[in-house]
Design an enzyme around this catalytic site. Sequence first.
Site, short mmCIF file in Angstrom:
data_model
loop_
_atom_site.label_atom_id
_atom_site.label_comp_id
_atom_site.label_asym_id
_atom_site.label_seq_id
_atom_site.Cartn_x
_atom_site.Cartn_y
_atom_site.Cartn_z
CG HIS A 174 22.30 35.16 65.77
ND1 HIS A 174 22.65 35.57 64.51
CD2 HIS A 174 20.95 35.26 65.82
CE1 HIS A 174 21.57 35.88 63.82
NE2 HIS A 174 20.52 35.70 64.60
CG ASP A 178 25.93 34.84 64.07
OD1 ASP A 178 25.58 33.64 64.07
OD2 ASP A 178 25.16 35.78 63.84
CB SER A 214 18.51 37.37 62.73
OG SER A 214 18.51 35.97 62.79
#
Lengths: 358, 358
Positions: free
Chosen positions: A332, A303, A143
């Site tokens: 995610h 995601d 991320s």
Amino acid sequence: MPIDNPFYTPEMQGPYELHSLGRFELEDGGVIPDLQLAVATRGTLNADKSNAILIPTWFSGTHQTWDQVYIGPGRALDPEKYFIVVVNQIGNGLSTSPHNAADASIAMSRFPDVRIADDVRAQEQLLREVFGIERLALVVGGSMGAQQTWEWAVRFPDKVLRAAPIAGTAQNTPHDFLFTQTLLDAITSDPGFAGGDYASNLDVQAGLGRHADIWAVMGLSTEFWKSGFWKNIPMLNGETTEEFETFQAGFIRALFQLMDPNALLGVGWKWQRGDVARNTGGDLAAALGRITAKTFVMPIDHDMFFPVADCAAEQQLTPGSELRVLPSIAGHFGLFGFNPDYLAAVDANLAELLATPV
Amino acid sequence: MPIDNPFYTPEMQGPYELHSLGRFELEDGGVIPDLQLAVATRGTLNADKSNAILIPTWFSGTHQTWDQVYIGPGRALDPEKYFIVVVNQIGNGLSTSPHNAADASIAMSRFPDVRIADDVRAQEQLLREVFGIERLALVVGGSMGAQQTWEWAVRFPDKVLRAAPIAGTAQNTPHDFLFTQTLLDAITSDPGFAGGDYASNLDVQAGLGRHADIWAVMGLSTEFWKSGFWKNIPMLNGETTEEFETFQAGFIRALFQLMDPNALLGVGWKWQRGDVARNTGGDLAAALGRITAKTFVMPIDHDMFFPVADCAAEQQLTPGSELRVLPSIAGHFGLFGFNPDYLAAVDANLAELLATPV
């Protein structure tokens, strides 16, 4: 005066050391008078300093998830083989942050804007000055950690031998920017936020709760919720539940409500503006073209805001890179390692990458 | 006293007629003393009343988009061949709604809970009593209109010959419920909302704006924003823009800020609880197994909250149905007909469906 928040302590996050970098000038003109980075290391640096791995952290995260979920003997990130340095990003609540700043000039609402590139420059200084490390066997992060990984590979190509950005892009997209903005506005719209000068994160529980609610939609996936996958995930009180609204309140809301609002806001501002093309006058292809690291680009299949398509488009622009899509019904938040097949895929890819001669 | 909101007028929405159904008892126990449905019709009912098409409306929508984008000579929904009845759903701002209720007992915060099935029962009564229609050649609707379409096909199988739910499910999912809740909480958390008894929608501009911001993330798609598709879409002021944040403010924010907060909340509550299995004691397969209509299930490929997978799963449970995925980079908001290939696909599918003998 710093706010006392028990979430940001070794008792909650596991042990770490603070390293001072002294006065640190930021890209956007602000200054942190004494930047302290919270760092956790595992393993031992070898004699020629060739076994160092750097892991930068994600939004709302610390070194802890990496330590608990990704690093261990027999894993790809094996502390018996590598010297692994996990650096908490600036403003995350452990490194110098709005709520813990000793210097009143940067406390709370006065904390300066920090960019991804500031973190990468600080980490480079840390590795060089504190550990004498000039070259990294691998940079890997998820991320916002992937944003930092991309920035490392573009900014310091000679120092990064291998790179593995997981579930994150080199250049943030408008959709992701708008998503992040809804997260931040959920907090700042709470009257208890008081323009960033609240007395306690408890004053901002409603806003932190709405922030968490948006995460529950975009951070996970329709299949995660529909399948009842969450029924086996313990909530913060250690119990499991059959009711999805109870899980949402007892896990995601409860977790974010422990956090510091200004930490989330500052790091969120940074996230929105992640862009390696700032190194090349806005030319993304030129920026990614600089990369010499052997790079595995690893998006997560479900995601919703760093989707596979966006990551694949950047992989196509990166010389010698490969696309390795990771499976997780948790979207995610698959980053938390809820499903074993995700962790097996991460390990297999990182082991292959580390075994690749460069 | 009803609130004067110019958005909910024939000048803004195009002409419609109000039909009174009298006292209307709702599933959850509430009563609307004099339910008025806002109805727009196109074309002429034939002698044997076999050419009627019903279109229920979506969240925040009215009959207008259907009239402007989907209905026309030479189109599948051709008023020269069909008698097309577009019924604004209860509480949408044109039919009896919190802000326009003449009866103080149901005005504003006192408006009763309305379910998808209430709308379908009211529409059935309207068609029978006002138009003498006992059987529909087609029910077609998008999003919440799809929820009503599913409910029609399950509840009144003898009356629905063909059904086309576009971008909507028969049974709402937990993920969709959580998403909708973020939309509603964005409004109710605005201090100007005043528990639903605001004096004007202008008092709730901040909350309506945050509501719109979440729509910009979930209603569209990452590709919509990344590709700059929106650069050719006029904002409410008629201009186009090169800046995505300007488009977001000038189109999506500006549009939702015209609307009535209680209308969005009541209809949103209804959306969250759409579930045809309420007809069969919670058994979704049994509910969908009742359907005798020839059904084309039509999700949109980039839809983030009524995703193809969810619609396909329901299609599998529906006897004799077919899955027809529609293409739109605009995701769920593809319903507005931004791209010609979407409209061509809708028309081709509806024309084929209408030509199918039943």
